[in-house]
Design an enzyme around this catalytic site. Structure first.
Site, PDB file in Angstrom:
ATOM      1  CG  ASP A 266       1.896   0.868  10.048  1.00  0.00           C
ATOM      2  OD1 ASP A 266       1.329   1.552  10.916  1.00  0.00           O
ATOM      3  OD2 ASP A 266       1.989   1.219   8.859  1.00  0.00           O
TER       4      ASP A 266
ATOM      5  CE  LYS B 236       0.489   4.947  12.175  1.00  0.00           C
ATOM      6  NZ  LYS B 236       1.051   4.997  10.805  1.00  0.00           N
TER       7      LYS B 236
ATOM      8  N   GLY C  59      -5.595   7.601   5.587  1.00  0.00           N
ATOM      9  CA  GLY C  59      -4.688   8.632   6.101  1.00  0.00           C
ATOM     10  C   GLY C  59      -3.569   8.960   5.131  1.00  0.00           C
TER      11      GLY C  59
ATOM     12  CE  LYS D 180      -2.319   0.772   3.850  1.00  0.00           C
ATOM     13  NZ  LYS D 180      -2.032   2.078   4.476  1.00  0.00           N
ATOM     14  CB  SER D 181       3.911   2.148   1.975  1.00  0.00           C
ATOM     15  OG  SER D 181       3.330   1.921   3.232  1.00  0.00           O
TER      16      SER D 181
ATOM     17  NE  ARG E 214      -3.302   1.205  13.677  1.00  0.00           N
ATOM     18  CZ  ARG E 214      -2.717   1.209  12.497  1.00  0.00           C
ATOM     19  NH1 ARG E 214      -1.403   1.309  12.412  1.00  0.00           N
ATOM     20  NH2 ARG E 214      -3.439   1.105  11.395  1.00  0.00           N
TER      21      ARG E 214
END
Length: 409
Positions: free
Chosen positions: A292, A319, A70, A23-24, A323
């Site tokens: 993460d 986040k 985000g 995803k990054s 979290r």
């Protein structure tokens, strides 16, 4: 959607899993492609976040709703601020309107961008009128989310005079900054990162370039956890991965040796082997460069009956949910002895592991996936399990390939 997960009948695992692109990396590549259409992307993530990013980049005027994404919020803020002629209101979910963007907005304003707040100062929704940015020097606090920094770096080569970015203080999330700079280098953009100063040269045009997105190491973390909780002799093969990964979460290879999991590369696949049971009863990790995977590691330790002390977690408060508090609540329900501060987590030895507990996910994909491996030990429920689509839509199907019993309740 509520799911019930129960233990695989055979805890000696031998399976292959194909994971889509990071995803990054995908979202960085998509933004670069929007700036330089000659870029082609392979192995793009099939996540909600990547889809939202693609849709957002195609909008010239009006409202851009990025929902829970985000990364898209940060990256699109920089993108639209630098696109003369475009005018948008960037907004998202209720939680997104509680996640700060002031540091990034102020940096862009200092460069000459025209951005205003629609409701609360420092938070989305924000109104952006794209401008041709000519200023090329700005500073940011070094301990903030790397996404603020990457947002500026990604648009830097498209700016008339490039960018000189000074990071003030101790830098965190360095791997994500280096990932961005490495992608810029791949498309021929000159850049340097010396001390606390990053310089990116302007590049009006890019030659035809192919960017191949590596599969997601954050997604791989859940299989590292499953391997750690499996029997010695288990092997899980994941593809497609690179031994010289740009992703910070690839540190999993090193960290999970503490849990008896060995990593081997075979071509473009990575093989996770459970070679022994943990030798130590306690681990201590500084996760400033890979926050993460904190949820995954905390749950792994609980599942193995180990203690852990995790530091460098200050970015987890902002986040998809807080979290740290979410981990405290859900692990406590399972019987864990856990304490958290605003940047650390400590798990002490627990006397019980409560079965058939319903895990709440807080609109956070990583809460759902981090807790799922515990089904290697106990049956449990996962509430709002569809949240995994944010980064890994096929997660539950792939768990079934490992013989997990996954049933909709």
């Amino acid at each position: 959607m509520k799911l019930h997960l129960s233990t695989p009948s055979n805890k000696l695992l031998q399976n292959n899993i194909q994971i889509t692109g990071s995803k990054s990396e995908s979202n960085r590549s998509l933004l670069l492609q929007a700036l330089y259409p000659n870029i082609n992307i392979e192995n793009l993530s099939n996540s909600d976040d990547a889809e939202v990013m693609q849709k957002g980049l195609k909008i010239d005027n009006g409202v851009v709703d990025i929902h829970h994404a985000g990364t898209a919020m940060r990256f699109l803020t920089g993108f639209f601020a630098s696109q003369e002629g475009k005018e948008v209101t960037l907004t998202g979910s209720q939680r997104m309107t509680e996640r700060p963007v002031k540091v990034l907005v102020e940096a862009l304003q200092n460069l000459g961008a025209e951005i205003s707040y629609e409701k609360n100062e420092g938070y989305p929704p924000i109104h952006i009128k794209g401008k041709n940015i000519e200023e090329n020097k700005v500073s940011l606090p070094a301990n903030i989310s790397s996404q603020y920094i990457s947002s500026l770096l990604l648009i830097a080569p498209s700016l008339k005079n490039g960018l000189e970015l000074e990071l003030v203080g101790k830098i965190t999330s360095v791997p994500y900054i280096k990932m961005t700079l490495a992608l810029l280098a791949q498309i021929g953009v000159e850049n340097t990162f010396e001390g606390n100063t990053i310089k990116v040269s302007p590049k009006p045009n890019v030659e035809s370039t192919n960017l191949v997105v590596e599969s997601d190491w954050s997604s791989a973390s859940y299989y590292y956890s499953i391997a750690a909780l499996s029997e010695v002799g288990s092997e899980i093969t994941l593809s497609a991965y690179k031994s010289n990964s740009l992703q910070g979460d690839s540190v999993l290879q090193e960290l999970y040796t503490e849990f008896g999991v060995e990593t081997q590369f075979e071509g473009n696949t990575v093989v996770l082997k459970k070679v022994e049971n943990p030798k130590e009863q306690k681990v201590q990790f500084d996760l400033s460069n890979a926050p993460d995977i904190a949820q995954t590691i905390a749950v792994t330790c609980f599942g193995l009956g180990m203690e852990c002390h995790l530091t460098g977690l200050h970015t987890l408060k902002i986040k998809e949910t807080d979290r740290l508090e979410a981990l405290h609540t859900e692990l406590s329900k399972l019987g864990a002895n856990i304490t958290v501060t605003d940047k650390e987590l400590t798990l002490s030895l627990s006397e019980a592991m409560n079965a058939e507990v319903a895990i709440d996910t807080y609109n956070d994909h990583r809460m759902a996936m981090a807790f799922a491996p515990l089904a290697m030990k106990i049956p449990l429920y996962v509430n709002d399990a569809e949240v995994v689509s944010k980064s890994y839509p096929d997660f539950w199907k792939d768990l079934e390939k490992l013989d997990f019993q996954v049933k909709t309740v």
